[in-house]
Design an enzyme around this catalytic site. Structure first.
Site, PDB file in Angstrom:
ATOM      1  N   ASP A  41      -9.604  -1.784  16.049  1.00 55.50           N
ATOM      2  CA  ASP A  41      -8.734  -2.642  15.229  1.00 55.50           C
ATOM      3  C   ASP A  41      -8.955  -4.097  15.612  1.00 55.50           C
ATOM      4  O   ASP A  41      -9.369  -4.391  16.736  1.00 55.50           O
ATOM      5  CB  ASP A  41      -7.252  -2.249  15.439  1.00 55.50           C
ATOM      6  CG  ASP A  41      -6.368  -2.628  14.251  1.00 55.50           C
ATOM      7  OD1 ASP A  41      -6.442  -3.783  13.791  1.00 55.50           O
ATOM      8  OD2 ASP A  41      -5.598  -1.773  13.777  1.00 55.50           O
ATOM      9  N   VAL A  58     -14.159  -3.993  11.564  1.00 57.92           N
ATOM     10  CA  VAL A  58     -14.997  -2.954  10.928  1.00 57.92           C
ATOM     11  C   VAL A  58     -16.020  -3.528   9.948  1.00 57.92           C
ATOM     12  O   VAL A  58     -16.895  -2.799   9.475  1.00 57.92           O
ATOM     13  CB  VAL A  58     -14.151  -1.855  10.227  1.00 57.92           C
ATOM     14  CG1 VAL A  58     -13.352  -1.054  11.235  1.00 57.92           C
ATOM     15  CG2 VAL A  58     -13.263  -2.433   9.137  1.00 57.92           C
ATOM     16  N   ASN A  84      -9.441   4.384   8.401  1.00 52.82           N
ATOM     17  CA  ASN A  84      -8.079   4.078   7.947  1.00 52.82           C
ATOM     18  C   ASN A  84      -7.836   2.573   7.816  1.00 52.82           C
ATOM     19  O   ASN A  84      -6.915   2.170   7.104  1.00 52.82           O
ATOM     20  CB  ASN A  84      -7.117   4.716   8.967  1.00 52.82           C
ATOM     21  CG  ASN A  84      -5.727   4.149   8.924  1.00 52.82           C
ATOM     22  OD1 ASN A  84      -4.939   4.490   8.050  1.00 52.82           O
ATOM     23  ND2 ASN A  84      -5.418   3.245   9.860  1.00 52.82           N
ATOM     24  N   TYR A 172      -7.796  -3.710  -4.609  1.00 57.28           N
ATOM     25  CA  TYR A 172      -7.409  -2.536  -3.809  1.00 57.28           C
ATOM     26  C   TYR A 172      -7.783  -1.249  -4.544  1.00 57.28           C
ATOM     27  O   TYR A 172      -8.375  -0.328  -3.961  1.00 57.28           O
ATOM     28  CB  TYR A 172      -5.898  -2.599  -3.533  1.00 57.28           C
ATOM     29  CG  TYR A 172      -5.405  -1.487  -2.642  1.00 57.28           C
ATOM     30  CD1 TYR A 172      -5.654  -1.504  -1.270  1.00 57.28           C
ATOM     31  CD2 TYR A 172      -4.687  -0.419  -3.168  1.00 57.28           C
ATOM     32  CE1 TYR A 172      -5.194  -0.472  -0.448  1.00 57.28           C
ATOM     33  CE2 TYR A 172      -4.218   0.610  -2.353  1.00 57.28           C
ATOM     34  CZ  TYR A 172      -4.474   0.573  -0.996  1.00 57.28           C
ATOM     35  OH  TYR A 172      -4.028   1.589  -0.182  1.00 57.28           O
ATOM     36  N   LYS A 176     -10.522   1.513  -3.315  1.00 54.81           N
ATOM     37  CA  LYS A 176     -10.109   2.874  -2.957  1.00 54.81           C
ATOM     38  C   LYS A 176     -10.792   3.921  -3.840  1.00 54.81           C
ATOM     39  O   LYS A 176     -10.942   5.073  -3.444  1.00 54.81           O
ATOM     40  CB  LYS A 176      -8.583   2.992  -3.012  1.00 54.81           C
ATOM     41  CG  LYS A 176      -7.896   2.216  -1.885  1.00 54.81           C
ATOM     42  CD  LYS A 176      -8.286   2.776  -0.518  1.00 54.81           C
ATOM     43  CE  LYS A 176      -7.699   1.997   0.624  1.00 54.81           C
ATOM     44  NZ  LYS A 176      -8.145   2.508   1.942  1.00 54.81           N
TER      45      LYS A 176
HETATM   46  N1  LIG Z   1       0.960   2.207   3.300  1.00 56.96           N
HETATM   47  C1  LIG Z   1       0.756   2.794   2.128  1.00 56.96           C
HETATM   48  O1  LIG Z   1       1.645   2.859   1.271  1.00 56.96           O
HETATM   49  C2  LIG Z   1      -0.576   3.404   1.827  1.00 56.96           C
HETATM   50  C3  LIG Z   1      -0.725   4.212   0.688  1.00 56.96           C
HETATM   51  C4  LIG Z   1      -1.952   4.769   0.391  1.00 56.96           C
HETATM   52  C5  LIG Z   1      -3.019   4.530   1.231  1.00 56.96           C
HETATM   53  N2  LIG Z   1      -2.851   3.744   2.326  1.00 56.96           N
HETATM   54  C6  LIG Z   1      -4.028   3.463   3.169  1.00 56.96           C
HETATM   55  O2  LIG Z   1      -3.775   3.864   4.499  1.00 56.96           O
HETATM   56  C7  LIG Z   1      -4.491   3.000   5.385  1.00 56.96           C
HETATM   57  C8  LIG Z   1      -3.524   2.403   6.410  1.00 56.96           C
HETATM   58  O3  LIG Z   1      -2.491   1.725   5.729  1.00 56.96           O
HETATM   59  P1  LIG Z   1      -1.239   1.080   6.490  1.00 56.96           P
HETATM   60  O4  LIG Z   1      -0.145   1.061   5.500  1.00 56.96           O
HETATM   61  O5  LIG Z   1      -1.047   1.725   7.807  1.00 56.96           O
HETATM   62  O6  LIG Z   1      -1.749  -0.420   6.658  1.00 56.96           O
HETATM   63  P2  LIG Z   1      -1.423  -1.462   7.817  1.00 56.96           P
HETATM   64  O7  LIG Z   1      -1.649  -2.804   7.207  1.00 56.96           O
HETATM   65  O8  LIG Z   1      -0.134  -1.171   8.483  1.00 56.96           O
HETATM   66  O9  LIG Z   1      -2.606  -1.157   8.852  1.00 56.96           O
HETATM   67  C9  LIG Z   1      -3.926  -1.501   8.595  1.00 56.96           C
HETATM   68  C10 LIG Z   1      -4.606  -1.749   9.925  1.00 56.96           C
HETATM   69  O10 LIG Z   1      -5.972  -2.089   9.653  1.00 56.96           O
HETATM   70  C11 LIG Z   1      -6.322  -3.148  10.511  1.00 56.96           C
HETATM   71  N3  LIG Z   1      -7.439  -3.904   9.972  1.00 56.96           N
HETATM   72  C12 LIG Z   1      -7.427  -4.737   8.902  1.00 56.96           C
HETATM   73  N4  LIG Z   1      -8.634  -5.304   8.759  1.00 56.96           N
HETATM   74  C13 LIG Z   1      -9.418  -4.812   9.752  1.00 56.96           C
HETATM   75  C14 LIG Z   1     -10.758  -5.018  10.130  1.00 56.96           C
HETATM   76  N5  LIG Z   1     -11.543  -5.864   9.461  1.00 56.96           N
HETATM   77  N6  LIG Z   1     -11.242  -4.340  11.201  1.00 56.96           N
HETATM   78  C15 LIG Z   1     -10.448  -3.489  11.900  1.00 56.96           C
HETATM   79  N7  LIG Z   1      -9.169  -3.266  11.593  1.00 56.96           N
HETATM   80  C16 LIG Z   1      -8.664  -3.916  10.529  1.00 56.96           C
HETATM   81  C17 LIG Z   1      -5.063  -3.998  10.622  1.00 56.96           C
HETATM   82  O11 LIG Z   1      -5.093  -4.846  11.764  1.00 56.96           O
HETATM   83  C18 LIG Z   1      -3.988  -2.917  10.701  1.00 56.96           C
HETATM   84  O12 LIG Z   1      -3.706  -2.543  12.033  1.00 56.96           O
HETATM   85  C19 LIG Z   1      -5.166   1.951   4.515  1.00 56.96           C
HETATM   86  O13 LIG Z   1      -6.503   2.325   4.272  1.00 56.96           O
HETATM   87  C20 LIG Z   1      -4.358   1.997   3.247  1.00 56.96           C
HETATM   88  O14 LIG Z   1      -5.084   1.564   2.133  1.00 56.96           O
HETATM   89  C21 LIG Z   1      -1.667   3.184   2.652  1.00 56.96           C
END
Ligand SMILES: NC(=O)c1ccc[n+]([C@@H]2O[C@H](COP(=O)([O-])OP(=O)(O)OC[C@H]3O[C@@H](n4cnc5c(N)ncnc54)[C@H](O)[C@@H]3O)[C@@H](O)[C@H]2O)c1
Length: 261
Positions: A41, A58, A84, A172, A176
């Site tokens: 992260d 990443v 993720n 987004y 996805k």
């Molecule tokens: N929260 C939702 O409602 C939801 C719904 C569907 C899918 N998702 C997917 O689930 C996953 C996690 O979502 P979340 O809600 O926990 O998001 P979040 O924003 O809480 O966490 C995302 C994490 O990714 C890290 N990150 C961002 N850019 C980065 C990079 N360049 N390199 C390394 N790390 C990086 C951030 O620091 C953060 O810790 C995502 O792929 C999101 O699209 C989330």
């Protein structure tokens, strides 16, 4: 009774974005089940027992390679990669991000595609490549109902009624959707190398969202509520374990029925 079907203990996992809302639940839940979890992260945060944090962007292949080298010396070759890490525009995103499609900033499109698509691609190349050389592994690429289907712009009507501009942005969804075919491509490419590749598609996760949004969202979901972060963990454990040994190229949808009507 311990169920060997779902036993993942002793295996090594990489969870990208493991400091975020969902990633932290995966990291803690996998560590609780005896996995050694490497969090990749850009953010700092709590590291659960049994996990280690690596500062990895990443989108930077050399950073992924350096972390993997360190990880391989300390623990060994990963058995699980959860792609993720992700960028989204939340309901409180700045105005220029959530204006009309016609004006959506090119730089925002690039930033979202870079993390959500290129980041997953690079982690698959580097970490998945190491798994393929070992002849075993499982990759979970995280998508969203907004990657399967268009966002429902009506959910954000309450903002427009307040006189604000709010359009759920396009990048987004595009990013996805790309995940679905990154998964299928790699599932077939690595099918005989012992690396399984699947998509985990999630609906919106409950957190401190505005009441009007929550109400509109819940009315749209057959189960009548948002996903709780811990409800996404079971699918990750399934895909990490031998319980899913014949599952590859699939899309495991955890959406409370969102995509069923
Ligand atoms: N929260 C939702 O409602 C939801 C719904 C569907 C899918 N998702 C997917 O689930 C996953 C996690 O979502 P979340 O809600 O926990 O998001 P979040 O924003 O809480 O966490 C995302 C994490 O990714 C890290 N990150 C961002 N850019 C980065 C990079 N360049 N390199 C390394 N790390 C990086 C951030 O620091 C953060 O810790 C995502 O792929 C999101 O699209 C989330």
């Amino acid at each position: 009774m311990t169920d060997s079907l779902f036993d993942v203990s002793g295996r090594i996992a990489v969870v990208t974005g493991g400091m975020g809302q969902l990633g932290a639940v995966y990291a803690a839940g996998l560590a609780e089940r005896g996995m050694r979890v490497a969090i990749f992260d850009v953010a700092d945060g709590d590291v659960p027992e049994g996990a280690r944090a690596y500062a990895v962007d990443v989108t930077d292949r050399s950073a992924i390679e350096a972390a993997l080298r360190e990880l391989e010396v300390e623990w060994g070759v990963p058995r699980l990669l959860v792609n993720n890490a992700g960028l989204d525009s939340p309901p409180d995103a700045p105005a220029e991000e959530v204006g009309p499609f016609e004006d959506y900033p090119e730089a925002s499109f690039d930033a979202v595609m870079d993390v959500n698509v290129k980041g997953a691609f690079l982690c698959c190349q580097v970490v998945g490549g190491a798994m393929a050389r070992e002849g075993r592994g499982s990759i979970v690429n995280v998508s969203s109902v907004y990657g399967l289907l268009s966002p429902v712009q009506d959910l954000y009507a309450y903002r427009r009624e307040r006189g604000e501009t709010f359009v759920k942005p396009v990048a987004y969804s595009v990013s996805k959707s790309a995940i679905l075919n990154l998964t299928r491509y790699l599932a077939t490419y690595w099918a005989r190398s012992g690396v399984r590749v699947n998509t985990l598609t999630l609906a919106g996760v409950w957190n401190d969202k505005p009441a009007e949004f929550l109400e509109a969202y819940e009315a749209r979901v057959p189960m009548g509520r948002m996903l709780e972060a811990k409800e996404a963990l079971g699918a990750v454990v399934f895909l990490a374990s031998d319980a899913s040994s014949y599952v590859t190229g699939a899309n495991v949808v955890v959406d409370g029925g969102w995509s069923a009507w």
